[in-house]
Design an enzyme around this catalytic site. Structure first.
Site, PDB file in Angstrom:
ATOM      1  N   SER A 202      54.146 -39.882  25.517  1.00 17.45           N
ATOM      2  CA  SER A 202      52.948 -40.513  25.305  1.00 17.45           C
ATOM      3  C   SER A 202      52.562 -41.382  25.889  1.00 17.45           C
ATOM      4  O   SER A 202      51.292 -41.756  26.212  1.00 17.45           O
ATOM      5  CB  SER A 202      52.843 -40.873  23.624  1.00 17.45           C
ATOM      6  N   HIS A 230      51.550 -35.084  20.697  1.00 19.68           N
ATOM      7  CA  HIS A 230      50.587 -35.304  21.638  1.00 19.68           C
ATOM      8  C   HIS A 230      50.220 -33.959  22.616  1.00 19.68           C
ATOM      9  O   HIS A 230      50.156 -33.903  23.837  1.00 19.68           O
ATOM     10  CB  HIS A 230      50.998 -36.307  22.850  1.00 19.68           C
ATOM     11  N   LYS A 261      46.475 -36.995  14.497  1.00 15.36           N
ATOM     12  CA  LYS A 261      45.993 -36.945  16.000  1.00 15.36           C
ATOM     13  C   LYS A 261      44.958 -35.966  16.138  1.00 15.36           C
ATOM     14  O   LYS A 261      43.784 -36.106  15.845  1.00 15.36           O
ATOM     15  CB  LYS A 261      47.052 -37.059  17.116  1.00 15.36           C
TER      16      LYS A 261
END
Length: 415
Positions: A202, A230, A261
């Site tokens: 990340s 991610h 996310k």
């Protein structure tokens, strides 16, 4: 002496006050050290919903947001918001309970089923966050006769989760397959061995060498775990993640990821993998057993986000061109951008104070970014981490590059 009908112990009271004063002094001293180092992490107040354009308290109305994990722009997607509203109205604000007591609703089971389908794994278990998923996995799966082999730059939640288990620990150099093989040789006497890595790291935006990792794991009889926070939703031809991108979905055994996310941006995490493992996590995983169920509105909005991705990969496919537009523009201007071809685009600056000051100057130019410094990243590797969203337009990206050029020249970062 008496107080409210009870004897007051002046000596003990004075000691307590002295201890509190000493503690406050120590805490303030530590805080002053953080401020002096230029690594103080302030919190800006957003007065609008999350999105590519936001309102920030104390700034002009329209601010470009380039540091959220809102990769697909789904946190403010009207269908995702509506699904959350409908779940709130139908199922209430929360369960007031953990899952195994009276906190499991059909929408939790439906979301777990869809996540299993999305990742093409046998089963899924939901957590309040991926931090909890990482904290709850390793101590259940691994015992003192086992070994865990972890990339040295893995996320803090992985590191904390590994600390909770009693397995032998081996830390291999960042993305170094030779060092990983050496650690696999050292751990050959272990019952189970688990290779643990972020799919995408990340802070740097670099992608783990999963093909090599999986080949080594197969050669030495180890299992493979990846954290996909991610990557889920936008990496790979269908947005399934790093394992799909690199063609090893059938060789990665356990995947942890987040709903907070790309998949709606609210909260929640999960583990997908073999059904016996998921069943055992439901019986023994402490963050699962001792935390309230995921709120219905979160489960509802995440389900709708997932349905949109299962129906079409159009949003995910739009990321590549936008990412390269920013990376190319910044590199041509003279900035150093870490990582490769990922929407995490760290603008490397080195100095913590410089990163913080430049981020503040960018806000004055209408761009919301944040400086990252120790302990979030290693000392001497301070940066501004820019994150591209599918909701950003080409105009948004070009404006941000121009703002970086103006700010970079002001501070002598570029000529």
């Amino acid at each position: 002496l008496w107080s409210n009908g009870r004897p007051l112990n002046i000596i003990n009271s004075n000691r307590t006050c002295g201890s509190i004063a000493q503690a406050r002094l120590l805490l303030e001293k530590e805080l002053d050290t953080i401020r002096a180092a230029g690594t103080w992490k302030g919190e800006r107040v957003i007065t609008s919903k999350q999105g590519p354009h936001i309102n920030v308290d104390g700034s002009r109305d329209d601010i470009l947001n380039f540091c959220a994990n809102n990769y697909l722009g789904l946190s403010s997607h009207p269908e995702v918001i509506q699904a959350g509203i409908e779940a709130l109205q139908k199922y209430g604000a929360g369960l007031s309970s953990v899952r195994f007591i009276c906190g499991t609703q059909d929408l939790h089971k439906n979301l777990e089923k869809k996540l299993s389908q999305f990742h093409e794994r046998e089963d899924c278990i939901l957590y309040a966050s991926c931090f909890d998923a990482n904290a709850g996995l390793f101590e259940v799966l691994l015992g003192p006769d086992d070994a865990v082999l972890s990339d040295e730059l893995n996320h803090a939640s992985i590191i904390d989760g590994i600390r909770l288990c009693r397995a032998k620990r081996f830390r291999y150099k960042h993305m170094d397959l030779n060092d990983l093989e050496e650690k696999l040789r050292e751990s050959q006497s272990s019952r189970l061995r688990l290779v643990v890595t972020d799919g995408v790291f990340s802070m740097d935006g670099d992608v783990a060498p999963l093909v090599g990792i999986c080949d080594l794991a197969e050669q030495y009889g180890a299992l493979v775990f990846i954290d996909e926070c991610h990557a889920t939703g936008f990496l790979g031809p269908r947005g399934r993640g790093t394992d799909e991108l690199l063609g090893v979905m059938d060789k990665v055994h356990i995947v942890n990821s987040t709903l907070g996310k790309a998949l709606g941006g609210a909260a929640g995490g999960y583990t997908v993998g073999p059904k016996p493992l998921i069943d055992l996590l439901r019986q023994r995983s402490r963050p699962y057993l001792f935390s309230n169920s995921l709120p219905p509105s979160v489960a509802g909005s995440a389900t709708r986000a997932l349905e949109l991705l299962l129906a079409s990969n159009e949003i995910a496919q739009s990321m590549a061109a936008k990412t390269m537009r920013f990376r190319n523009g910044m590199s041509q201007a003279g900035f150093t951008i870490a990582g490769t071809a990922h929407p995490i685009c760290p603008v490397m600056l080195g100095d913590a104070r410089l990163a913080s000051i430049m981020a503040d100057d960018m806000l004055k130019l209408g761009v919301y970014v944040i400086g990252f410094s120790y302990p979030v990243v290693p000392k001497g590797e301070a940066r501004i981490r820019v994150q591209i969203s599918a909701a950003h337009t080409d105009s948004d990206i070009d404006h941000t590059v121009d703002a970086f050029i103006q700010t970079g020249r002001k501070h002598g970062v570029i000529s």
